[in-house]
Design a protein around this motif. Structure first.
Motif, short mmCIF file in Angstrom:
data_model
loop_
_atom_site.label_atom_id
_atom_site.label_comp_id
_atom_site.label_asym_id
_atom_site.label_seq_id
_atom_site.Cartn_x
_atom_site.Cartn_y
_atom_site.Cartn_z
N VAL A 194 1.92 10.21 -15.43
CA VAL A 194 2.63 9.27 -14.57
C VAL A 194 3.67 8.54 -15.41
N LEU A 195 4.89 8.48 -14.88
CA LEU A 195 5.98 7.76 -15.53
C LEU A 195 6.49 6.71 -14.56
N ARG A 246 -0.89 8.44 -3.99
CA ARG A 246 -2.19 9.05 -4.33
C ARG A 246 -2.30 10.46 -3.76
N ALA A 247 -1.81 10.64 -2.52
CA ALA A 247 -1.85 11.97 -1.89
C ALA A 247 -1.01 12.97 -2.68
N ALA A 248 0.15 12.55 -3.15
CA ALA A 248 1.00 13.45 -3.96
C ALA A 248 0.30 13.82 -5.26
N ALA A 249 -0.32 12.84 -5.91
CA ALA A 249 -1.03 13.11 -7.16
C ALA A 249 -2.18 14.08 -6.93
N GLU A 250 -2.92 13.87 -5.86
CA GLU A 250 -4.04 14.77 -5.55
C GLU A 250 -3.55 16.17 -5.23
N SER A 280 0.85 -1.18 0.00
CA SER A 280 0.00 0.00 0.00
C SER A 280 0.89 1.23 0.00
N ALA A 281 0.52 2.21 -0.79
CA ALA A 281 1.31 3.45 -0.85
C ALA A 281 0.37 4.65 -0.98
N THR A 324 8.30 10.05 -6.00
CA THR A 324 7.77 9.70 -4.69
C THR A 324 8.71 8.78 -3.92
N GLY A 325 8.28 8.42 -2.73
CA GLY A 325 9.06 7.57 -1.85
C GLY A 325 8.76 6.10 -2.04
#
Length: 139
Positions: free
Chosen positions: A32-33, A17-21, A12-13, A56-57
């Motif tokens: 997205v790459l 999703r939070a970064a994209a939002e 789960s990451a 992201t991380g």
């Protein structure tokens, strides 16, 4: 441009999703790459149209493995250095900007690399989450 690759092995990451939002909330068009399945020509083509790359991380060496295999390092580092692409990273993505990821090597990281050299966008080793025991490994 969002690069979520470091999080691929995680069950789960939610931070991806939070970064994209967050980025979309700021009115940015978001592509997205995923470097795990990307090739050199594809990376170059996608980055040519980007103004910002947000990495992201997740697992730092897994990320580094796919950065190298896809050619992202050879494409992104020079254009970031010349100022035509902005680089933003969180956690593993932030560490990738430094000269070496060796202090972030973890026994559970599924990445396989011959060298832990990062992108060298900054002249210092980035230690995200330093308060979680990684400072002791930096020796």
């Amino acid at each position: 441009m969002l690069v979520p690759t470091a999080a691929n092995p995680l069950p789960s990451a939610p931070f991806v999703r939070a970064a994209a939002e967050l980025l979309r909330g700021e009115g940015l068009a978001l592509d997205v790459l995923d470097l795990e399945g990307a090739s050199g020509d594809g990376v170059r083509r996608v980055l040519d149209g980007a103004q910002v790359v947000f990495v992201t991380g997740g697992y730092p060496l897994f990320l580094l493995e796919h950065v190298r295999r896809s050619g992202f390092d050879r494409v992104a580092a020079p254009v970031v250095a010349e100022g035509s692409l902005a680089y933003v990273g969180i956690s593993a993505g932030a560490a990738l900007a430094g000269p070496d990821l060796r202090p972030l090597r973890g026994s559970d990281d599924p990445g396989t690399v011959d060298s832990t050299a990062g992108l060298g966008l900054v002249p210092f080793v980035v230690l995200p989450h330093r308060n979680r025991g990684r400072a002791a490994r930096r020796g």
